[in-house]
Motif scaffolding. Sequence first.
Motif, PDB file in Angstrom:
ATOM      1  N   GLY A  44      49.645 -91.693  46.468  1.00 43.52           N
ATOM      2  CA  GLY A  44      50.601 -92.260  45.620  1.00 43.52           C
ATOM      3  C   GLY A  44      50.030 -92.717  44.333  1.00 43.52           C
ATOM      4  O   GLY A  44      50.446 -92.253  43.079  1.00 43.52           O
ATOM      5  N   ALA A  45      48.686 -93.249  44.262  1.00 46.56           N
ATOM      6  CA  ALA A  45      48.095 -93.542  43.105  1.00 46.56           C
ATOM      7  C   ALA A  45      47.805 -92.304  42.055  1.00 46.56           C
ATOM      8  O   ALA A  45      47.863 -92.413  40.995  1.00 46.56           O
ATOM      9  N   ILE A  89      49.087 -89.388  42.256  1.00 45.29           N
ATOM     10  CA  ILE A  89      50.143 -88.807  41.574  1.00 45.29           C
ATOM     11  C   ILE A  89      50.564 -89.609  40.509  1.00 45.29           C
ATOM     12  O   ILE A  89      51.308 -89.098  39.340  1.00 45.29           O
ATOM     13  N   LEU A  90      50.640 -90.968  40.570  1.00 45.21           N
ATOM     14  CA  LEU A  90      51.165 -91.844  39.650  1.00 45.21           C
ATOM     15  C   LEU A  90      50.305 -91.997  38.048  1.00 45.21           C
ATOM     16  O   LEU A  90      50.655 -91.821  37.061  1.00 45.21           O
ATOM     17  N   ALA A  91      48.863 -91.591  38.642  1.00 45.81           N
ATOM     18  CA  ALA A  91      48.061 -91.475  37.331  1.00 45.81           C
ATOM     19  C   ALA A  91      48.108 -90.332  36.578  1.00 45.81           C
ATOM     20  O   ALA A  91      48.137 -90.145  35.537  1.00 45.81           O
ATOM     21  N   GLY A  92      48.390 -89.200  37.415  1.00 44.00           N
ATOM     22  CA  GLY A  92      48.631 -87.955  36.857  1.00 44.00           C
ATOM     23  C   GLY A  92      49.990 -87.924  36.067  1.00 44.00           C
ATOM     24  O   GLY A  92      50.061 -87.344  34.859  1.00 44.00           O
ATOM     25  N   MET A  93      50.937 -88.491  36.638  1.00 44.09           N
ATOM     26  CA  MET A  93      52.190 -88.654  36.235  1.00 44.09           C
ATOM     27  C   MET A  93      52.087 -89.372  34.702  1.00 44.09           C
ATOM     28  O   MET A  93      52.803 -89.086  33.614  1.00 44.09           O
ATOM     29  N   TRP A 103      50.896-100.979  42.264  1.00 46.85           N
ATOM     30  CA  TRP A 103      49.837-100.131  42.943  1.00 46.85           C
ATOM     31  C   TRP A 103      48.685-100.838  42.642  1.00 46.85           C
ATOM     32  O   TRP A 103      47.718-101.331  43.610  1.00 46.85           O
ATOM     33  N   ILE A 104      48.346-101.505  41.521  1.00 47.15           N
ATOM     34  CA  ILE A 104      47.358-102.098  41.165  1.00 47.15           C
ATOM     35  C   ILE A 104      46.932-103.457  41.929  1.00 47.15           C
ATOM     36  O   ILE A 104      45.905-103.807  42.635  1.00 47.15           O
ATOM     37  N   THR A 139      37.735 -97.038  51.367  1.00 49.40           N
ATOM     38  CA  THR A 139      37.206 -98.085  50.388  1.00 49.40           C
ATOM     39  C   THR A 139      37.017 -97.444  48.975  1.00 49.40           C
ATOM     40  O   THR A 139      37.415 -97.968  47.937  1.00 49.40           O
ATOM     41  N   ALA A 140      35.921 -96.593  49.010  1.00 50.05           N
ATOM     42  CA  ALA A 140      35.774 -95.690  47.862  1.00 50.05           C
ATOM     43  C   ALA A 140      37.082 -95.223  47.283  1.00 50.05           C
ATOM     44  O   ALA A 140      37.236 -95.087  46.109  1.00 50.05           O
ATOM     45  N   PHE A 141      37.790 -94.636  48.118  1.00 43.48           N
ATOM     46  CA  PHE A 141      38.999 -93.816  47.477  1.00 43.48           C
ATOM     47  C   PHE A 141      40.080 -95.033  46.718  1.00 43.48           C
ATOM     48  O   PHE A 141      40.453 -94.751  45.664  1.00 43.48           O
ATOM     49  N   LEU A 142      40.241 -96.190  47.485  1.00 38.20           N
ATOM     50  CA  LEU A 142      41.065 -97.055  46.911  1.00 38.20           C
ATOM     51  C   LEU A 142      40.435 -97.879  45.631  1.00 38.20           C
ATOM     52  O   LEU A 142      41.360 -97.929  44.650  1.00 38.20           O
ATOM     53  N   PHE A 143      38.973 -98.094  45.402  1.00 41.29           N
ATOM     54  CA  PHE A 143      38.584 -98.628  44.425  1.00 41.29           C
ATOM     55  C   PHE A 143      38.655 -97.547  43.310  1.00 41.29           C
ATOM     56  O   PHE A 143      38.780 -97.898  42.131  1.00 41.29           O
ATOM     57  N   ASN A 144      38.091 -96.443  43.428  1.00 41.42           N
ATOM     58  CA  ASN A 144      38.197 -95.390  42.392  1.00 41.42           C
ATOM     59  C   ASN A 144      39.736 -95.145  41.963  1.00 41.42           C
ATOM     60  O   ASN A 144      39.803 -94.742  40.640  1.00 41.42           O
ATOM     61  N   MET A 145      40.654 -95.135  42.808  1.00 43.83           N
ATOM     62  CA  MET A 145      42.023 -94.785  42.273  1.00 43.83           C
ATOM     63  C   MET A 145      42.572 -95.953  41.408  1.00 43.83           C
ATOM     64  O   MET A 145      43.289 -96.048  40.611  1.00 43.83           O
TER      65      MET A 145
END
Length: 616
Positions: free
Chosen positions: A46-47, A49-53, A98-99, A470-476
Amino acid sequence: MADVLLIIFLVVTILILLIASIYFLVYYQHPDDRNTAYFPKFVVIGAFILAGMTLLLFPLDVANNEGYSGCSGFDTNICGGLNMRLFWDVTAWLIFIWIFLLIPFSTFYYEAHDGNITTPLAPSSGESEMDPDEKAKKKKRSRLFKAVFNLALTFAVVSLVFTLSYLFLSHTHIPIDIYTGATILEGAQPAGVRFESFPKTNDDGSSKPFDPNELAPLQPNDVILLRLVEEQLNQSIPSFRVDASTFFTGLVSFIGWFFFVLFGGIGLAALPLEGIFVYLNHQAAMSPEELDDLKQLLITHLNDLVEIGEQLKFEREDKEMVSKAKKKQSLMLKLFPMFMRSARTREFKAAVYLLDKDFEEYTAYRGRTSKKYNPLYPYLALITGCFNATLTLCWVLQTCLFTLPKSPVHPFLNNLLVWLDGIFPMFGLLTVGILMLYLLLCAMKGCFLFGVHFVCVSFYPMKVGKTYMTAFLFNMGLILYMTMPIVQFSVISFEEYAKNSIMHQMYLVEIEYLDFFVYFFENNVFIYTLLIIAFLNLFFLIWRYKYKINDGERLRKRLKARSGLTREESEEHFEDEPLINRNPSSDMIQADAVQSEENDYREEERSVYSSDSDKS
């Protein structure tokens, strides 16, 4: 009525982002996270897609032209019909969710699930007699409770900060220039002005939309009156409170600018140079003796890291036992167990990453003896580096020629985008999207480099097949923070091209003049800092890498320095630490990383030996 092409563009974009996010997650995820951690994966997708949108909504906003005054009813030919204000408001609140809700909760729950951090060394007598299913349910409830409790604390702090900020900083003061025109009597005088137009009609006799080109040229008397009117300029600065969505957009942009300035400035120089340096270094050759020397240095460095990993494991377990014996633990460690990771652990993670990069460089020097070596890779890297350098140069020139000067020197990319739209309407929009996505890639590259070289800050590298959630969540989360500053920077840089967009009105009218924020936005403090960091990093990278075009001597010296420093720091750090003689747990994250490096290296070593024997 909404433009069908814009709706198709929106739907296709969401589908592409969905497919790309799933592929991105599967391609990078660690094998330990397969068939598990479904909720964090949903949050990551979801993050993404949200960032790209969020980035691609700006080109859509430009194409929709809702900010054009004619869209109110008298000239709707160029209006797309989409309610972009609603789109941006929904996007702002989704970013907030999300954040500040989903990503923190997923991180807390995932970290609590990590046995390396929260699992006790030995079960209590009551737990040992408990049914396994009941014990599993109890642990799950405990993890859920900790995650919800930590999320509640985080949300309370965020809500307090946002509420206070909105109460005291949500007023905007928009300067308005007021000109006094000619009266009827003045218009009757020789110095007066008379507006004449000759409207065009359709075949059926109806009038065509008004075109400013239909006005007659200015006469001498018109010029005189124009100067009189300019001398009667008055400025008014009305003040009003913006709505919560607009203020939150400005607040997130303001916070995100600090990340984007630092990481984006580093990445603007690093991303192009990385590919160019790969090409310049690929021609270096080494003898078999030199390769064998490097191999021994890699083994020595690897063994040192394994030893340090074991010592870190023992040190952490000792601290847990002491804390448990005292029945007392820091409140911060109870609520946020990830803080038990010391600076030494972050240094260790950075050292593992650098060892992996050294091994890749060693593999490249070995050339065709390695199965992973691709002879086309240096040339592809050069092409990519040159393309990235072109995009960086375009952004720098656009900023210097149009964005920063009070009176723009040249529209530059604004004219290019208008010209591309003249060829085909989608060409200009795609170009804007590419330029914005490139800024995001630069920011992520800068974040990664900063985390590796400044280990006082935790970093989470994205590695193919080795990335934990954890790395995915931090970077997103970091990406979502930086999307709004990138949109704002694009609105400012493409002001002429985007003059009819809703974000042009929101950023350059409402947000730019908010209390407190106005001193940063109006004086371009962030943009100047971004350019300064980019140029400083450019010179630093050129100075740092200018010695890398050689026969591998730099790699040899670097490995010797790292291996010696690692052993010396290890002995100094642990010489007074009482260590309990235990076997290290196999589930330790850091030990897993080192063991993976060792296995990869052994496999590569066997392939080289077999290749050499075949040649013999």
